[in-house]
Structure formats: C-alpha cells, structure tokens
Design an enzyme around this catalytic site. Structure first.
Site, mmCIF file in Angstrom:
data_model
loop_
_atom_site.group_PDB
_atom_site.id
_atom_site.type_symbol
_atom_site.label_atom_id
_atom_site.label_comp_id
_atom_site.label_asym_id
_atom_site.label_seq_id
_atom_site.Cartn_x
_atom_site.Cartn_y
_atom_site.Cartn_z
ATOM 1 N N GLY A 1 0.790 -1.293 -0.349
ATOM 2 C CA GLY A 1 -0.506 -0.079 -0.142
ATOM 3 C C GLY A 1 1.014 1.490 -0.099
ATOM 4 O O GLY A 1 2.054 0.981 0.180
ATOM 5 N N GLN B 1 3.193 9.886 0.948
ATOM 6 C CA GLN B 1 4.817 9.060 0.984
ATOM 7 C C GLN B 1 5.564 9.214 -0.319
ATOM 8 O O GLN B 1 7.068 8.521 -0.124
ATOM 9 C CB GLN B 1 4.112 7.524 0.860
ATOM 10 N N CYS C 1 5.822 -0.650 7.605
ATOM 11 C CA CYS C 1 5.325 0.885 6.545
ATOM 12 C C CYS C 1 6.284 1.252 5.423
ATOM 13 O O CYS C 1 7.544 1.800 6.618
ATOM 14 C CB CYS C 1 5.069 2.224 7.306
ATOM 15 N N LEU C 2 6.309 1.210 4.249
ATOM 16 C CA LEU C 2 7.040 2.217 3.459
ATOM 17 C C LEU C 2 7.999 3.372 3.932
ATOM 18 O O LEU C 2 9.219 3.671 4.010
ATOM 19 C CB LEU C 2 7.381 2.136 2.298
ATOM 20 N N HIS D 1 -4.680 1.874 7.067
ATOM 21 C CA HIS D 1 -3.277 2.173 7.132
ATOM 22 C C HIS D 1 -3.292 3.241 6.706
ATOM 23 O O HIS D 1 -2.447 4.580 6.941
ATOM 24 C CB HIS D 1 -2.159 0.858 6.696
ATOM 25 N N GLU D 2 -3.287 3.103 4.837
ATOM 26 C CA GLU D 2 -2.931 3.946 4.156
ATOM 27 C C GLU D 2 -3.998 5.600 4.483
ATOM 28 O O GLU D 2 -3.911 6.559 3.563
ATOM 29 C CB GLU D 2 -3.534 2.852 2.582
ATOM 30 N N HIS E 1 -2.801 7.781 6.684
ATOM 31 C CA HIS E 1 -1.421 8.563 6.830
ATOM 32 C C HIS E 1 -2.157 9.882 5.671
ATOM 33 O O HIS E 1 -1.712 10.728 5.828
ATOM 34 C CB HIS E 1 -1.147 7.672 4.984
HETATM 35 NI NI NI Z 1 2.529 2.830 5.403
#
Ligand code: NI
Length: 199
Positions: A46, A51, A119-120, A161-162, A165
């Site tokens: 995701g 990000q 998470c990236l 989660h996304e 963000h």
């Molecule tokens: Ni994340």
C-alpha cells in the site's frame, strides 16, 4: 511510469493532513500509476501520496501481488524455452491493484484484530497494530466514479493504514509510547547517518 522517491520518517510531511482531490484528472491518473509502480518496486502492499511527497488524498493498495516482480523479471531474461512449453516458467502472481481518490471509512466492524504492520516510510520497522477486521470504504476510482468497497482481513488493515496516512497518522501512532519512541529514535539515527554520508 516513474518510480518516485519515498518520504521517510522523521520527515514532518508524514504528520500533515492531505488535501481532498477536487477532480480526477490525467495528472491524478499519472500519480496513481506512478504510486503503484513505486509501491511494487519497494515491495509494499500500500502507498499513500504523502509518502511520495504529494499532499493529496490519493491511495493505492495491492495485497495480492506476487512477492517479487522485479526479481522475477531479472530471472526471466535468462530463461530458455526449450520446446515452447512453459511448465517451468513461473509467472508473477496476478495482483489486484486498487486506486483510490478521497477514500474514507464509512463503516467498520466491532471485531478488532492485531496485525504486525510495517510501512515504507519506516523501513525495517514493524509493530503489532490492532484495528477493525472489516471496513466499508467509499472512494472515487481513477475515472472519478464513486465506489463502495467492503474489505476484510489484510486488505482492511492495509486500507485503514493508508487512509491514516492521508490524515497525518502513521502506524506508530497506534502503538505504545515505549515502542513508538524506540522506532522514532531508530528513524532519527538513520536520518543522521544519511546526512553524514552526504557531507
Ligand atoms: Ni505506511
């Protein structure tokens, strides 16, 4: 498609609230495609636009894609088809990419489940987060058409989660202060290291 640089903690943009998209234009469609490509390249499931440094409520997810498409492509280069038969050829798993503009959770299950999230924007950091195991999400698709999606399991976790963000919330905001401080300290250390390497 372009692979974009990923914003990592402690970048302050990760705490900012992203702006709603007024209209799904070609620019947004390009962003969605670039985000998906970036997510696959980084081996994520995701990604939210913040990000990649774009403060818009735009999200992509694919929890079904093959484990490592890019490694696969490298292997395919030296693969020889002796007899036109593809028995030994292992194609990448088909994914189920979902592109979401202005996504919002409109209903969630009362049943909560833990999942070990990463998470990236927090490379190599993981922690168990407890969230509803099913959610109903409303969003605009890449053509600007409203969609309602009922998600459960990993997809539900990933979408929540996304969407977090887009509201300036990351997974560490859901965990104990002790664990959060530990992860944030590691991220600060890594940032200092990067800065010193650039000098
Ligand atoms: Ni994340």
């Amino acid at each position: 498609m372009t692979i974009l640089p990923i914003v990592v903690s402690p970048d302050p943009r990760l705490k900012q609230v992203s702006a709603p998209v007024d209209e799904v234009t070609d620019e947004i469609r390009t962003l969605l495609d670039d985000m998906l490509e970036t997510m696959y390249y980084a081996k994520g499931i995701g990604l939210s636009a913040v990000q990649v440094g774009v403060m818009k409520r735009v999200v992509v997810v694919d929890v079904e894609w093959g484990s490592s498409r890019y490694d696969q492509e490298d292997e395919d280069d030296d693969h020889v088809h002796h007899d036109g038969c593809c028995h030994h050829y292992e194609a990448p798993e088909p994914g189920n990419p979902i592109k979401m503009v202005n996504p919002e959770v409109i209903a969630s299950s009362d049943h909560n489940v833990p999942y070990n999230e990463g998470c990236l924007s927090f490379p190599a950091q993981y922690s168990e987060v407890i969230r509803p195991d099913a959610v109903t999400v409303r969003y605009l698709d890449e053509h600007g058409k409203e969609q309602i999606l009922e998600a459960e399991g990993l997809l539900a976790t990933c979408i929540q989660h996304e969407i977090d963000h887009t509201n300036g919330i990351t997974f560490v905001d859901h965990i104990s202060k002790i664990k959060r401080d530990m992860i944030l300290r590691k991220m600060k250390k890594a940032e200092k290291l990067r800065a010193s390497e650039m000098e």
